[in-house]
Design an enzyme around this catalytic site. Sequence first.
Site, mmCIF file in Angstrom:
data_model
loop_
_atom_site.group_PDB
_atom_site.id
_atom_site.type_symbol
_atom_site.label_atom_id
_atom_site.label_comp_id
_atom_site.label_asym_id
_atom_site.label_seq_id
_atom_site.Cartn_x
_atom_site.Cartn_y
_atom_site.Cartn_z
ATOM 1 N N ARG A 14 3.515 7.386 -0.757
ATOM 2 C CA ARG A 14 4.205 8.836 -1.880
ATOM 3 C C ARG A 14 5.700 8.015 -2.560
ATOM 4 N NH1 ARG A 14 7.024 11.219 2.291
ATOM 5 N NH2 ARG A 14 6.223 9.321 4.020
ATOM 6 N N TYR B 92 7.893 17.982 9.582
ATOM 7 C CA TYR B 92 8.949 16.284 10.337
ATOM 8 C C TYR B 92 10.496 16.969 9.569
ATOM 9 C CZ TYR B 92 4.626 14.356 8.537
ATOM 10 O OH TYR B 92 3.273 13.963 8.585
ATOM 11 N N CYS C 151 3.250 33.736 8.249
ATOM 12 C CA CYS C 151 3.914 34.198 9.460
ATOM 13 C C CYS C 151 3.483 33.987 10.424
ATOM 14 C CB CYS C 151 2.559 35.311 9.809
ATOM 15 S SG CYS C 151 3.312 36.383 11.125
ATOM 16 N N GLU C 152 4.680 33.018 10.468
ATOM 17 C CA GLU C 152 4.791 32.113 11.449
ATOM 18 C C GLU C 152 7.169 32.075 11.353
ATOM 19 O OE1 GLU C 152 3.974 28.515 12.710
ATOM 20 O OE2 GLU C 152 0.979 29.321 12.338
ATOM 21 N N ARG D 220 5.525 19.682 4.212
ATOM 22 C CA ARG D 220 6.540 18.845 5.569
ATOM 23 C C ARG D 220 7.965 19.022 6.145
ATOM 24 N NH1 ARG D 220 8.725 15.473 2.814
ATOM 25 N NH2 ARG D 220 8.530 13.564 4.631
ATOM 26 N N GLU E 204 0.769 -1.965 0.224
ATOM 27 C CA GLU E 204 -0.220 -0.158 -0.580
ATOM 28 C C GLU E 204 0.766 1.235 -0.029
ATOM 29 O OE1 GLU E 204 -3.447 -0.329 1.585
ATOM 30 O OE2 GLU E 204 -2.498 0.744 3.517
ATOM 31 N N PRO E 205 1.886 1.570 -0.937
ATOM 32 C CA PRO E 205 2.200 2.562 -0.648
ATOM 33 C C PRO E 205 2.006 4.261 -1.759
ATOM 34 C CG PRO E 205 2.568 1.506 -3.078
ATOM 35 C CD PRO E 205 1.793 0.502 -1.865
HETATM 36 N N1 LLP Z 1 -1.194 3.012 4.403
HETATM 37 C C1 LLP Z 1 -1.597 3.163 5.300
HETATM 38 C C2 LLP Z 1 -2.196 2.610 6.537
HETATM 39 C C3 LLP Z 1 -1.121 4.465 6.356
HETATM 40 O O1 LLP Z 1 -1.346 5.268 7.486
HETATM 41 C C4 LLP Z 1 0.121 5.581 5.142
HETATM 42 C C5 LLP Z 1 0.698 6.225 5.566
HETATM 43 C C6 LLP Z 1 0.439 4.831 3.709
HETATM 44 C C7 LLP Z 1 -0.261 3.077 3.601
HETATM 45 C C8 LLP Z 1 1.699 4.683 2.897
HETATM 46 O O2 LLP Z 1 2.452 5.476 3.462
HETATM 47 P P1 LLP Z 1 3.483 5.869 2.114
HETATM 48 O O3 LLP Z 1 3.931 4.789 1.550
HETATM 49 O O4 LLP Z 1 3.132 6.979 1.932
HETATM 50 O O5 LLP Z 1 5.000 5.816 3.142
HETATM 51 N N2 LLP Z 1 2.807 13.254 5.785
HETATM 52 C C9 LLP Z 1 4.185 12.129 6.087
HETATM 53 C C10 LLP Z 1 3.620 11.060 5.565
HETATM 54 C C11 LLP Z 1 2.433 10.200 6.312
HETATM 55 C C12 LLP Z 1 2.137 8.663 6.059
HETATM 56 C C13 LLP Z 1 0.946 8.495 6.671
HETATM 57 N N3 LLP Z 1 0.606 7.185 6.193
HETATM 58 C C14 LLP Z 1 4.682 12.644 5.056
HETATM 59 O O6 LLP Z 1 4.818 13.704 4.328
HETATM 60 O O7 LLP Z 1 6.010 12.402 4.639
#
Ligand code: LLP
Length: 408
Positions: free
Chosen positions: A269, A309, A334-335, A305, A266-267
């Site tokens: 990013r 983070y 404004c931060e 981001r 389930e990617p």
């Molecule tokens: N499946 C579930 C249940 C998730 O919670 C997430 C991400 C993914 C799949 C996909 O993860 P990915 O492959 O995209 O890493 N906003 C943060 C990332 C938060 C991810 C939350 N869950 C950032 O900008 O790095």
Amino acid sequence: MTTDKIELTREEAESLINEFGSPLYVYDEEILRKRCREVRSLLSYKGFVPNYSAKANSNMALLRIIHDEGFTVDAMSPGEIYTELKAGFKPEEILFVSNNITYEEMELATSLGVHISIDSLMQLRMFGERHRGGEVAVRLNPGIGDGANDKIITGGHSKFGITIDKLPKLFEIARDYELHIIGINQHIGSLFFDTDTYVEASLRLLEAARSFKELRFIDFGGGFGIPYRYRHLEERPDLQDIGARLEPLIEEFVSAYGRDITIKVEPGRYIVAECCQLLGTVTSWKESFGEKYIGTDIGFSVLMRPVLYDSYHYIVPYNAEEKEETVNIVGNICESGDILAKERRLPKLHIGDIIGVRDAGAYGYSMASNYNMRLRPAEVLIDRKKGEKRLIRRRESYDDLLRTMEGL
Ligand code: LLP
């Protein structure tokens, strides 16, 4: 041959900004499709279906391409379900990976024919009360996690999932309400590079799967990192290695289980990050306390981001200067925390110069906001093969800012 990340010439960047305004999210279709195909070939197991995590980017045009590449999709909210259905996903191609949802949200998803993955025993009971005999999935927490930082590690000590030691209780609830547990999923965290923890967690999930009798799918989750700091392959997690290590475990599991099982990853990013550059414009500069600040129109309302983070995004300067200097690239919010890039060596930037922020396709627009009443930017998709560019989301207007307010 396609490159790994979207590349633009200075002329292209300037003409895109002239046509669509600044800041601007620009996506390259070919690279998006390339990433989809890489993930598709992760496993050769015949029941493998990659599941795109739409929270990374839910623009409908991109969802349609990802669907066309053979992906199903997850959803985190009714809003994502709504968008995905509009994009052409069938209800059975959507998995609502829920977390602390209301009855109403459960009902909405169920009435649309979308399967829900339940995140706690309490919510499983809630589901059972309304849907005795129903079909449901559960999210397990394998007890280990991995990822770039504490805010995005979800396996192990976190609010997510049902831990494996609670399985007896889970089966008791399922029996009480005659529920059919048709799927299990997990997500151990986001932005990891080492493949060991993912493989170990997958093994744990397969072990847990043995005690479920009616599974139709097992979803190992996403989280695959991408090389934000480098241009080429140095940091990319080895998907082939993940595939090669999982394949025999899956085959062994499935033949012992005696039923056809769909296997998912389930990617989010990995699919959408690198096909996008966020373009913006230098609006100002100053020297203060011995540091040089380059002001731009890319505040954290446009890309959160770095502030949230401390994330690194490579900055591409679209100018012709050769002389370099060390600068902080900052936005218009404004931060004091509104810093896009700290202490970067970049060619001297001038007012009106365009910069590009690499790898902005994941968690870029999807986390953008109207903070400070800033307008969210437009999004453009380019197709280099056809030589086309297409506006896939218009820039917001001031009227959009007031659209939901009453009594004006
Ligand atoms: N499946 C579930 C249940 C998730 O919670 C997430 C991400 C993914 C799949 C996909 O993860 P990915 O492959 O995209 O890493 N906003 C943060 C990332 C938060 C991810 C939350 N869950 C950032 O900008 O790095």
